[in-house]
Motif scaffolding. Sequence first.
Motif, PDB file in Angstrom:
ATOM      1  N   ASP A  32     -87.296 -68.363  21.995  1.00  0.00           N
ATOM      2  CA  ASP A  32     -86.376 -68.454  23.125  1.00  0.00           C
ATOM      3  C   ASP A  32     -86.262 -69.905  23.573  1.00  0.00           C
ATOM      4  O   ASP A  32     -87.217 -70.676  23.458  1.00  0.00           O
ATOM      5  CB  ASP A  32     -86.893 -67.600  24.290  1.00  0.00           C
ATOM      6  CG  ASP A  32     -86.769 -66.114  23.988  1.00  0.00           C
ATOM      7  OD1 ASP A  32     -85.897 -65.754  23.168  1.00  0.00           O
ATOM      8  OD2 ASP A  32     -87.533 -65.339  24.572  1.00  0.00           O
ATOM      9  N   PRO A  33     -85.106 -70.301  24.094  1.00  0.00           N
ATOM     10  CA  PRO A  33     -84.963 -71.676  24.574  1.00  0.00           C
ATOM     11  C   PRO A  33     -85.825 -71.910  25.806  1.00  0.00           C
ATOM     12  O   PRO A  33     -86.198 -70.961  26.507  1.00  0.00           O
ATOM     13  CB  PRO A  33     -83.476 -71.781  24.906  1.00  0.00           C
ATOM     14  CG  PRO A  33     -82.976 -70.397  25.030  1.00  0.00           C
ATOM     15  CD  PRO A  33     -83.866 -69.544  24.207  1.00  0.00           C
ATOM     16  N   PRO A  34     -86.155 -73.174  26.091  1.00  0.00           N
ATOM     17  CA  PRO A  34     -86.976 -73.461  27.276  1.00  0.00           C
ATOM     18  C   PRO A  34     -86.268 -73.013  28.554  1.00  0.00           C
ATOM     19  O   PRO A  34     -85.070 -73.200  28.705  1.00  0.00           O
ATOM     20  CB  PRO A  34     -87.129 -74.979  27.251  1.00  0.00           C
ATOM     21  CG  PRO A  34     -86.787 -75.398  25.877  1.00  0.00           C
ATOM     22  CD  PRO A  34     -85.875 -74.367  25.325  1.00  0.00           C
ATOM     23  N   GLY A  35     -86.998 -72.404  29.434  1.00  0.00           N
ATOM     24  CA  GLY A  35     -86.449 -71.955  30.702  1.00  0.00           C
ATOM     25  C   GLY A  35     -85.857 -70.560  30.649  1.00  0.00           C
ATOM     26  O   GLY A  35     -85.429 -70.025  31.663  1.00  0.00           O
ATOM     27  N   PHE A  36     -85.824 -69.935  29.487  1.00  0.00           N
ATOM     28  CA  PHE A  36     -85.265 -68.595  29.348  1.00  0.00           C
ATOM     29  C   PHE A  36     -86.322 -67.563  29.691  1.00  0.00           C
ATOM     30  O   PHE A  36     -87.452 -67.652  29.256  1.00  0.00           O
ATOM     31  CB  PHE A  36     -84.780 -68.372  27.914  1.00  0.00           C
ATOM     32  CG  PHE A  36     -84.245 -67.002  27.661  1.00  0.00           C
ATOM     33  CD1 PHE A  36     -82.968 -66.670  28.061  1.00  0.00           C
ATOM     34  CD2 PHE A  36     -85.017 -66.050  27.033  1.00  0.00           C
ATOM     35  CE1 PHE A  36     -82.464 -65.408  27.830  1.00  0.00           C
ATOM     36  CE2 PHE A  36     -84.530 -64.785  26.795  1.00  0.00           C
ATOM     37  CZ  PHE A  36     -83.247 -64.460  27.193  1.00  0.00           C
ATOM     38  N   SER A  37     -85.952 -66.611  30.511  1.00  0.00           N
ATOM     39  CA  SER A  37     -86.880 -65.510  30.780  1.00  0.00           C
ATOM     40  C   SER A  37     -86.171 -64.228  30.389  1.00  0.00           C
ATOM     41  O   SER A  37     -85.022 -63.997  30.734  1.00  0.00           O
ATOM     42  CB  SER A  37     -87.303 -65.483  32.246  1.00  0.00           C
ATOM     43  OG  SER A  37     -86.292 -64.928  33.044  1.00  0.00           O
ATOM     44  N   SER A  38     -86.870 -63.386  29.666  1.00  0.00           N
ATOM     45  CA  SER A  38     -86.242 -62.177  29.143  1.00  0.00           C
ATOM     46  C   SER A  38     -86.061 -61.118  30.227  1.00  0.00           C
ATOM     47  O   SER A  38     -85.199 -60.275  30.120  1.00  0.00           O
ATOM     48  CB  SER A  38     -87.050 -61.624  27.974  1.00  0.00           C
ATOM     49  OG  SER A  38     -88.362 -61.341  28.416  1.00  0.00           O
ATOM     50  N   ALA A  39     -86.882 -61.138  31.238  1.00  0.00           N
ATOM     51  CA  ALA A  39     -86.748 -60.144  32.303  1.00  0.00           C
ATOM     52  C   ALA A  39     -86.530 -60.860  33.625  1.00  0.00           C
ATOM     53  O   ALA A  39     -87.109 -61.908  33.893  1.00  0.00           O
ATOM     54  CB  ALA A  39     -88.009 -59.290  32.384  1.00  0.00           C
TER      55      ALA A  39
END
Length: 187
Positions: A32-39
């Motif tokens: 995942d890219p930096p700063g991405f949160s899945s939830a």
Amino acid sequence: MDSTAPPPPPQWAVDMNSPAPQRTTKASSIPDPPGFSSAKASSKQQRQQPQQQTTTPRKTGDTDALKLKKAWELALAPTKQIPMNAIMMYMSGNSLQIFSIMMVFMLFKGPIQGLLSTNSAFAKFESEGTKGQMWMVKAVYMLMQCGLLALGVWKVNAMGLLPTTRSDWLAWETERQPLERAYFAFD
């Protein structure tokens, strides 16, 4: 039907406000890219958890190396101007016209201003770690500015404005006789 009830929100608004579906397994090997949160975290959880810093502080050696690299780029910038200015001076011609005079004026103005503001141009790059190496950068910068000035002197000479040969305004100077035409008196 009740006419006072508001219409239902559009589907895109419902999709934007609903949480993203949870992924159980990672389908691809791409992270995942930096700063991405899945939830999506609730606003309470965001307030309770302190923000983590994603950037790591740079070492002073790295910063000094970057400053020195930028200083060298600034010092070598006049080198890139020399060919462009040489072509412009060649194309402007050697006659005394307002265009060629303004070109020569601007050719002298830039390097003179650069030489006078050398210390202020490199002030943002100076630090304790780069102070010993900045004298060489400044010397190259000044040499390149002198190269532009030499181009201006060449142009002024090509226009015939430098007194390199005897002319009418040097009429007070006596004409010299060549050695071949000198007569010696022998007794």
